[in-house]
Scaffold this active site. Structure first.
Site, PDB file in Angstrom:
ATOM      1  CD  GLU A 140      -2.820  -1.359   2.318  1.00  0.00           C
ATOM      2  OE1 GLU A 140      -2.667  -0.582   3.272  1.00  0.00           O
ATOM      3  OE2 GLU A 140      -3.661  -2.278   2.309  1.00  0.00           O
ATOM      4  CG  ASP A 148       5.111  23.619 -30.804  1.00  0.00           C
ATOM      5  OD1 ASP A 148       4.044  23.288 -30.265  1.00  0.00           O
ATOM      6  OD2 ASP A 148       6.196  23.672 -30.196  1.00  0.00           O
ATOM      7  NE  ARG A 169      -3.511  22.887 -24.916  1.00  0.00           N
ATOM      8  CZ  ARG A 169      -2.534  22.921 -25.803  1.00  0.00           C
ATOM      9  NH1 ARG A 169      -1.857  21.836 -26.102  1.00  0.00           N
ATOM     10  NH2 ARG A 169      -2.212  24.036 -26.396  1.00  0.00           N
ATOM     11  CG  ASP A 190       3.828  19.432 -24.916  1.00  0.00           C
ATOM     12  OD1 ASP A 190       3.871  19.387 -23.677  1.00  0.00           O
ATOM     13  OD2 ASP A 190       3.613  20.480 -25.553  1.00  0.00           O
ATOM     14  CG  ASN A 244       0.270  20.181 -23.480  1.00  0.00           C
ATOM     15  OD1 ASN A 244       0.926  20.840 -22.693  1.00  0.00           O
ATOM     16  ND2 ASN A 244       0.520  20.170 -24.781  1.00  0.00           N
ATOM     17  CG  ASP A 292      10.953  13.972 -13.718  1.00  0.00           C
ATOM     18  OD1 ASP A 292      11.571  13.038 -14.280  1.00  0.00           O
ATOM     19  OD2 ASP A 292       9.768  14.238 -13.969  1.00  0.00           O
ATOM     20  CG  ASP A 335       3.737  26.183 -21.932  1.00  0.00           C
ATOM     21  OD1 ASP A 335       4.686  25.839 -22.666  1.00  0.00           O
ATOM     22  OD2 ASP A 335       2.655  25.571 -21.897  1.00  0.00           O
ATOM     23  CD  GLU A 338      13.105  44.701 -32.876  1.00  0.00           C
ATOM     24  OE1 GLU A 338      12.599  45.011 -31.790  1.00  0.00           O
ATOM     25  OE2 GLU A 338      12.419  44.371 -33.887  1.00  0.00           O
TER      26      GLU A 338
HETATM   27  C1  GLA Z   1       2.461  23.024 -24.639  1.00  0.00           C
HETATM   28  C2  GLA Z   1       3.920  23.376 -24.812  1.00  0.00           C
HETATM   29  C3  GLA Z   1       4.045  24.565 -25.732  1.00  0.00           C
HETATM   30  C4  GLA Z   1       3.412  24.226 -27.067  1.00  0.00           C
HETATM   31  C5  GLA Z   1       1.961  23.818 -26.858  1.00  0.00           C
HETATM   32  C6  GLA Z   1       1.352  23.313 -28.137  1.00  0.00           C
HETATM   33  O1  GLA Z   1       1.785  23.996 -23.907  1.00  0.00           O
HETATM   34  O2  GLA Z   1       4.537  23.607 -23.585  1.00  0.00           O
HETATM   35  O3  GLA Z   1       5.388  24.917 -25.912  1.00  0.00           O
HETATM   36  O4  GLA Z   1       4.135  23.196 -27.677  1.00  0.00           O
HETATM   37  O5  GLA Z   1       1.843  22.798 -25.886  1.00  0.00           O
HETATM   38  O6  GLA Z   1       0.041  22.925 -27.972  1.00  0.00           O
END
Ligand code: GLA
Length: 752
Positions: A178, A368, A445, A480, A482, A536, A550, A616
């Site tokens: 446990e 992405d 999400r 990722d 999320n 980690d 983020d 820039e």
């Molecule tokens: C997460 C990641 C972001 C991006 C979004 C895309 O939040 O941390 O960097 O990749 O997902 O949905």
């Protein structure tokens, strides 16, 4: 020999360059913890713990006539039993078929081996430099037949001791676990502060330091990932400890799932830390012959303050946790399209971003979220790892060819552990997701978590992602994750094993990552979980870098990266320059300052470079050059925190030091009227050596408020100082004004 056993006294001594760890088998064959701390010599450590009868602290049955000689409630323990009269934090809760909760571990035997132990199915440190020596102590509970192996690997040169625990049911009846901790660390004397790193999504690893009170403090996650909210890395240090002095202990689990670390101050003043997999929703059926392995923990003790503790972990993670060809290789400067386009892109717009980036010296384009399935927002498509040909006609290859033709590498984002309800994968396999029978699941999400405890789910993902990587010239993957885990229920486990689902999920994740990273060693993997929700040591065994947060606001990142730096090296911290006003905070910071912060990480850009002015763009070119020029110093140099942004609100400064040079970074976070001199004392330099100080950039000094990336303007530019002068008298920097100016100073150590 870093491990010794003295048979006459039953004393185990583990030694590293600067620390000693001691345990003893007492005359009733219990394993006591005697000492962990600065390296010590000869002396009877058991004399530290004189027998005394403490009211309401019971004795083992065998000692009932000699009361107080060995109360398990008072003596420091190496790993506690269960329900045996130690009322402090326990390591284990194990129940037999009759429902009886109990275990009392008796020393059986031990062995010492060269090299580092491995843990089946779990990430763990490795040894490549012939440094480690391993001790395995076998303890047995005579009644249930439960066997406990305590594993220790000593990395003597690096002052790191790794620990893990393995349980085997050598009895005839089934046992129910446990709770299983990896480590118990008893510190019988001393007064401690607890440092830990709390936070939330987009604001991870905020350092917090509190005195340990006469109570229990818990740092934990029940989210199925190590979490944005509490990083699993914890430090105990004496009240006076600072960056340079004081005794500190680091405890770093090599695990990425739900964890729990409790720290208790007991009636005798003993501090006990117990860490392991979280016991909430955990329950493991151990049939006769079966083995359960508790994840590894990296212990480090520094007698030279927090800075030295961090540098030990930095080196160890780079050399002994991270693996593969990318851990020491220079990582490409990348451009990521997320904050530039979000889901709205096509081959042309991505190629335009790539062309612009290539002109400025960027080396890799990362595509992405949104390139697959039906994915025009975050409500659908996860699970369908097939190219969305509406956005990318002809698939990925035409795009990759164009990117490669610009001399850039191509990378891609995936989120394999998840599935959208609105996806072909979910329509085909609704039972692959965690949901509770008869209940609507909580949606994060608008997506669900796949049950990676099921072999067929992992096998499917191995096949799908391998095909993607084989068929396309992909050189980097951003992995990722999320949402956090709720509604955990596996459709394939029997009722009595449902408590295993969360940990089985982690074992599935590790199998998936092990398979893919071994099959595609040339691909650079970057971890991510909505930023740093799974930052980690477990993940770092597969991913040499992890997207830190983020929150890409440079000023917020000062705090996030400062907290992260206590346990993890800059080579692991994903950091990008993004657009202003910043998308998360609305703040505007100078472009050069954004780069100063991002280059203390893996460095890249995440904005539409086409929207920058010509001036820039010149800055971007210069930033990339500065980053490349100082890459070795930043990544391999020793890292020194010069300020603590959670308490020093005026400016944040940090420094990299190698044997031949140093880089000092400073960002002004709070300009003052009628300002005091901006003064810093450096760290890590040789007192007797001479250093020439040059400024690489001074952005926003009072005399040159508009310039960036320009040399000069520090009083005494090019001047030579002794190390001791820089360490003790320090440096006064130019008077900075305006919002968030920054300075980078480069120090060259002079010969002779
Ligand atoms: C997460 C990641 C972001 C991006 C979004 C895309 O939040 O941390 O960097 O990749 O997902 O949905």
């Amino acid at each position: 020999m870093s491990i010794r056993f003295d048979a006459s006294s039953g004393l185990f001594t583990l030694e590293t360059a600067r620390t000693t760890y001691a345990m003893q088998v007492d005359d009733r064959s219990h394993l006591l913890h005697l000492y962990y701390g600065r390296r010590i010599g000869q002396g009877d450590l058991s004399a530290l713990y004189p027998a005394a009868d403490h009211g309401f602290s019971p004795d083992y049955y065998a000692s009932r006539h000699t009361r107080g000689l060995s109360s398990p409630d008072v003596m420091p323990q190496e790993y506690t039993g269960c329900n045996t009269g130690d009322f402090r934090l326990c390591c284990l809760a194990v129940r037999d078929e009759a429902g009886a909760l109990g275990a009392e571990f008796i020393y059986d035997s031990h062995r010492v081996e060269k090299g580092k132990y491995a843990l089946e199915g779990l990430p763990a440190a490795h040894d490549e430099e012939d440094e480690a020596e391993t001790l395995v102590i076998l303890l047995k509970d005579p009644v249930s037949g439960l066997e406990l192996e305590l594993l220790y690997s000593v990395f003597a040169r690096q002052d790191i001791i790794t620990r893990a625990a393995r349980l085997r049911n050598a009895g005839t009846g089934s046992l129910r676990l446990e709770k299983v901790a990896s480590v118990c660390l008893d510190l019988p004397f001393g007064q401690w502060d607890v440092i830990h790193f709390h936070g939330r999504h987009a604001m991870e690893r905020q350092m917090q330091r509190n005195p340990l009170a006469n109570s229990i403090q818990t740092i934990s996650s029940t989210r199925g990932s190590s979490s944005h909210h509490h990083n699993p890395f914890v430090i105990l240090c004496d009240h006076q400890a600072n960056e340079d002095t004081g005794l500190c202990y680091g405890v770093m689990p090599v695990y990425s799932g739900s964890f729990r670390t409790d720290i208790e101050l007991d009636q005798t003043g003993l501090a006990r830390l117990v860490t392991g997999i979280h016991d909430q929703n955990f329950n493991w059926l151990l049939e006769p012959g079966a083995v359960f392995t508790a994840p590894e923990v990296l212990l480090c003790c520094s007698g030279q303050g927090l800075g030295e503790l961090s540098r030990c972990y930095h080196r160890f993670i780079r050399h002994n946790i991270c693996r593969g060809e990318h851990r020491f290789a220079r990582r490409p400067v990348l451009i990521n399209n997320w904050e530039a386009t979000y889901f709205q892109f096509n081959t042309d717009s991505i190629c335009r971003i790539a062309r612009q980036a290539a002109e400025l010296g960027v080396e890799m384009l990362v595509l992405d979220d949104g390139w697959f399935g039906k994915r025009d927002d975050d409500n659908s498509g996860l699970g369908d790892w097939f190219v969305n040909e509406k956005k990318l006609p002809g698939g990925l290859s035409p795009l990759i060819e164009q990117v490669n033709a610009l001399g850039m590498k191509f990378g891609i984002w995936v989120e394999p552990e998840m599935v959208s309800e609105d996806s072909d994968l979910y329509r085909a396999h609704p039972d692959w997701a965690f949901t509770l029978p008869g209940r609507d699941p909580a949606m994060g999400r608008n997506q669900l978590v796949l049950d990676l405890g099921r072999d067929e789910v992992v096998d499917y993902l191995v096949e799908r992602l391998s095909t993607l990587l084989r068929e396309n010239h992909i050189e980097y993957v951003k992995w990722d994750m999320n949402r956090n885990m709720s509604d955990v229920y596996s459709r394939v486990l029997p009722p009595e094993r449902q408590g295993e689902a969360t940990h089985r999920y982690m074992l599935g994740v590790y199998r998936l990552l092990e398979t893919l990273t071994s099959a595609f060693p040339h691909v650079l993997f970057e971890g991510c979980a909505g930023g740093g929700g799974r930052f980690d040591a477990g993940m770092l065994a597969y991913f040499p870098q992890i997207w830190c947060s983020d929150d890409s606001d440079a000023i917020e990142r000062l705090v996030i990266q400062h907290g992260t730096s206590f346990g993890y090296p800059v080579s692991t911290m994903g950091a990008h320059v993004s657009a202003c006003p910043n998308h998360q905070t609305g703040r505007t910071t100078p472009l050069w300052t954004r780069a100063v912060v991002a280059m203390s990480g893996t460095f890249g850009y995440e904005l539409d470079l086409g929207k920058l002015t010509d001036e820039e763009k010149e800055q971007v070119r210069a930033q990339i050059q500065v980053f490349k020029q100082h890459y070795d110093l930043i990544q391999d140099g020793r890292y020194y925190r010069l300020t603590n942004p959670t308490t020093d609100h005026r400016f944040t400064a940090w420094q990299f030091v190698s044997d031949t040079e140093s880089l000092v970074n400073l960002v002004l976070t709070h300009p003052e009227a009628n300002a005091r001199p901006l003064h810093i004392q450096l760290r890590g330099l040789e007192e007797d050596a001479l250093y020439r100080v040059d400024s690489l950039c001074v952005y926003g000094s009072a005399s040159t408020p508009e310039i960036a990336g320009v040399k000069g303007h520090t009083k005494g530019e090019g001047a030579v100082y002794s190390g001791s002068t820089l360490l003790y008298a320090g440096l006064t920097l130019p008077h900075l004004v305006g919002d968030y100016p920054s300075v980078q100073l480069h120090l060259t150590r002079l010969e002779g």
